[in-house]
Design a protein around this motif. Sequence first.
Motif, PDB file in Angstrom:
ATOM      1  N   MET A   1       0.845  -1.183   0.000  1.00 29.15           N
ATOM      2  CA  MET A   1       0.000   0.000   0.000  1.00 29.15           C
ATOM      3  C   MET A   1       0.886   1.240   0.000  1.00 29.15           C
ATOM      4  SD  MET A   1      -2.991   1.259   2.588  1.00 29.15           S
ATOM      5  CE  MET A   1      -2.057   2.041   3.861  1.00 29.15           C
ATOM      6  N   TYR A   2       0.452   2.226  -0.723  1.00 27.83           N
ATOM      7  CA  TYR A   2       1.124   3.525  -0.750  1.00 27.83           C
ATOM      8  C   TYR A   2       0.181   4.564  -0.162  1.00 27.83           C
ATOM      9  CZ  TYR A   2       4.642   1.646  -3.911  1.00 27.83           C
ATOM     10  OH  TYR A   2       5.666   0.915  -4.465  1.00 27.83           O
ATOM     11  N   SER A   3       0.736   5.436   0.643  1.00 30.52           N
ATOM     12  CA  SER A   3      -0.032   6.520   1.242  1.00 30.52           C
ATOM     13  C   SER A   3       0.641   7.839   0.903  1.00 30.52           C
ATOM     14  CB  SER A   3      -0.092   6.324   2.760  1.00 30.52           C
ATOM     15  OG  SER A   3      -0.862   7.333   3.345  1.00 30.52           O
ATOM     16  N   PHE A   4      -0.155   8.803   0.505  1.00 29.32           N
ATOM     17  CA  PHE A   4       0.371  10.124   0.148  1.00 29.32           C
ATOM     18  C   PHE A   4      -0.291  11.181   1.011  1.00 29.32           C
ATOM     19  CE2 PHE A   4       0.962   7.488  -3.517  1.00 29.32           C
ATOM     20  CZ  PHE A   4       2.238   7.831  -3.949  1.00 29.32           C
ATOM     21  N   THR A   5       0.518  12.075   1.529  1.00 34.41           N
ATOM     22  CA  THR A   5       0.037  13.219   2.284  1.00 34.41           C
ATOM     23  C   THR A   5       0.263  14.443   1.408  1.00 34.41           C
ATOM     24  OG1 THR A   5       0.651  12.136   4.339  1.00 34.41           O
ATOM     25  CG2 THR A   5       0.247  14.500   4.435  1.00 34.41           C
ATOM     26  N   ILE A   6      -0.807  15.141   1.086  1.00 35.93           N
ATOM     27  CA  ILE A   6      -0.743  16.294   0.197  1.00 35.93           C
ATOM     28  C   ILE A   6      -1.069  17.546   0.997  1.00 35.93           C
ATOM     29  CG2 ILE A   6      -1.705  17.387  -1.859  1.00 35.93           C
ATOM     30  CD1 ILE A   6      -1.995  13.722  -1.598  1.00 35.93           C
ATOM     31  N   LYS A  21      -4.302  23.027   4.506  1.00 34.00           N
ATOM     32  CA  LYS A  21      -5.150  21.855   4.662  1.00 34.00           C
ATOM     33  C   LYS A  21      -4.340  20.647   4.191  1.00 34.00           C
ATOM     34  CE  LYS A  21      -9.724  20.089   3.884  1.00 34.00           C
ATOM     35  NZ  LYS A  21     -11.102  20.435   3.737  1.00 34.00           N
ATOM     36  N   VAL A  22      -4.486  19.534   4.895  1.00 37.85           N
ATOM     37  CA  VAL A  22      -3.733  18.327   4.563  1.00 37.85           C
ATOM     38  C   VAL A  22      -4.716  17.232   4.150  1.00 37.85           C
ATOM     39  CG1 VAL A  22      -2.154  16.574   5.437  1.00 37.85           C
ATOM     40  CG2 VAL A  22      -1.898  18.952   6.170  1.00 37.85           C
ATOM     41  N   PHE A  23      -4.419  16.603   3.025  1.00 39.70           N
ATOM     42  CA  PHE A  23      -5.223  15.498   2.510  1.00 39.70           C
ATOM     43  C   PHE A  23      -4.372  14.236   2.542  1.00 39.70           C
ATOM     44  CE2 PHE A  23      -6.974  19.259   0.610  1.00 39.70           C
ATOM     45  CZ  PHE A  23      -8.326  19.028   0.513  1.00 39.70           C
ATOM     46  N   THR A  24      -5.025  13.099   2.746  1.00 40.94           N
ATOM     47  CA  THR A  24      -4.337  11.813   2.684  1.00 40.94           C
ATOM     48  C   THR A  24      -5.025  10.962   1.623  1.00 40.94           C
ATOM     49  OG1 THR A  24      -3.788  11.930   5.022  1.00 40.94           O
ATOM     50  CG2 THR A  24      -3.632   9.784   3.990  1.00 40.94           C
ATOM     51  N   VAL A  25      -4.203  10.376   0.746  1.00 40.62           N
ATOM     52  CA  VAL A  25      -4.713   9.511  -0.314  1.00 40.62           C
ATOM     53  C   VAL A  25      -3.976   8.181  -0.210  1.00 40.62           C
ATOM     54  CG1 VAL A  25      -4.987   9.232  -2.805  1.00 40.62           C
ATOM     55  CG2 VAL A  25      -5.112  11.513  -1.806  1.00 40.62           C
ATOM     56  N   ASP A  26      -4.722   7.082  -0.183  1.00 41.62           N
ATOM     57  CA  ASP A  26      -4.139   5.746  -0.080  1.00 41.62           C
ATOM     58  C   ASP A  26      -4.462   4.941  -1.325  1.00 41.62           C
ATOM     59  OD1 ASP A  26      -3.172   6.113   2.587  1.00 41.62           O
ATOM     60  OD2 ASP A  26      -5.209   5.786   3.320  1.00 41.62           O
ATOM     61  N   TYR A  27      -3.470   4.157  -1.763  1.00 41.32           N
ATOM     62  CA  TYR A  27      -3.667   3.234  -2.887  1.00 41.32           C
ATOM     63  C   TYR A  27      -3.249   1.842  -2.445  1.00 41.32           C
ATOM     64  CZ  TYR A  27      -3.962   7.442  -5.736  1.00 41.32           C
ATOM     65  OH  TYR A  27      -4.324   8.657  -6.251  1.00 41.32           O
ATOM     66  N   LYS A  28      -4.122   0.865  -2.685  1.00 38.97           N
ATOM     67  CA  LYS A  28      -3.840  -0.528  -2.339  1.00 38.97           C
ATOM     68  C   LYS A  28      -3.776  -1.345  -3.617  1.00 38.97           C
ATOM     69  CE  LYS A  28      -6.343  -0.047   1.955  1.00 38.97           C
ATOM     70  NZ  LYS A  28      -7.507  -0.406   2.729  1.00 38.97           N
ATOM     71  N   ASP A  29      -3.060  -2.444  -3.562  1.00 36.76           N
ATOM     72  CA  ASP A  29      -2.988  -3.394  -4.683  1.00 36.76           C
ATOM     73  C   ASP A  29      -2.600  -2.701  -5.992  1.00 36.76           C
ATOM     74  OD1 ASP A  29      -3.789  -5.466  -2.955  1.00 36.76           O
ATOM     75  OD2 ASP A  29      -5.894  -4.941  -3.273  1.00 36.76           O
TER      76      ASP A  29
END
Length: 71
Positions: A1-6, A21-29
Amino acid sequence: MYSFTIHVSIRKGLGPEWFQKVFTVDYKDIDPDITIEELKEWAKEDVRSQLKSSNCYGENWIIQDVESTKA
């Protein structure tokens, strides 16, 4: 899994003040052939879509930084 903090700077109304403002986006598989740079671009595009669809900020925002972690 990859997690990105924007990290995004958003202008308050039409004035000179900005807030963060901070957003978090996660990608799995994720396909192993996809590069981290491609994933960063996907994450930024996901945040852009969220900001545009909210109709709260118009175009008064700037993506400042993208941090990534692999879990």
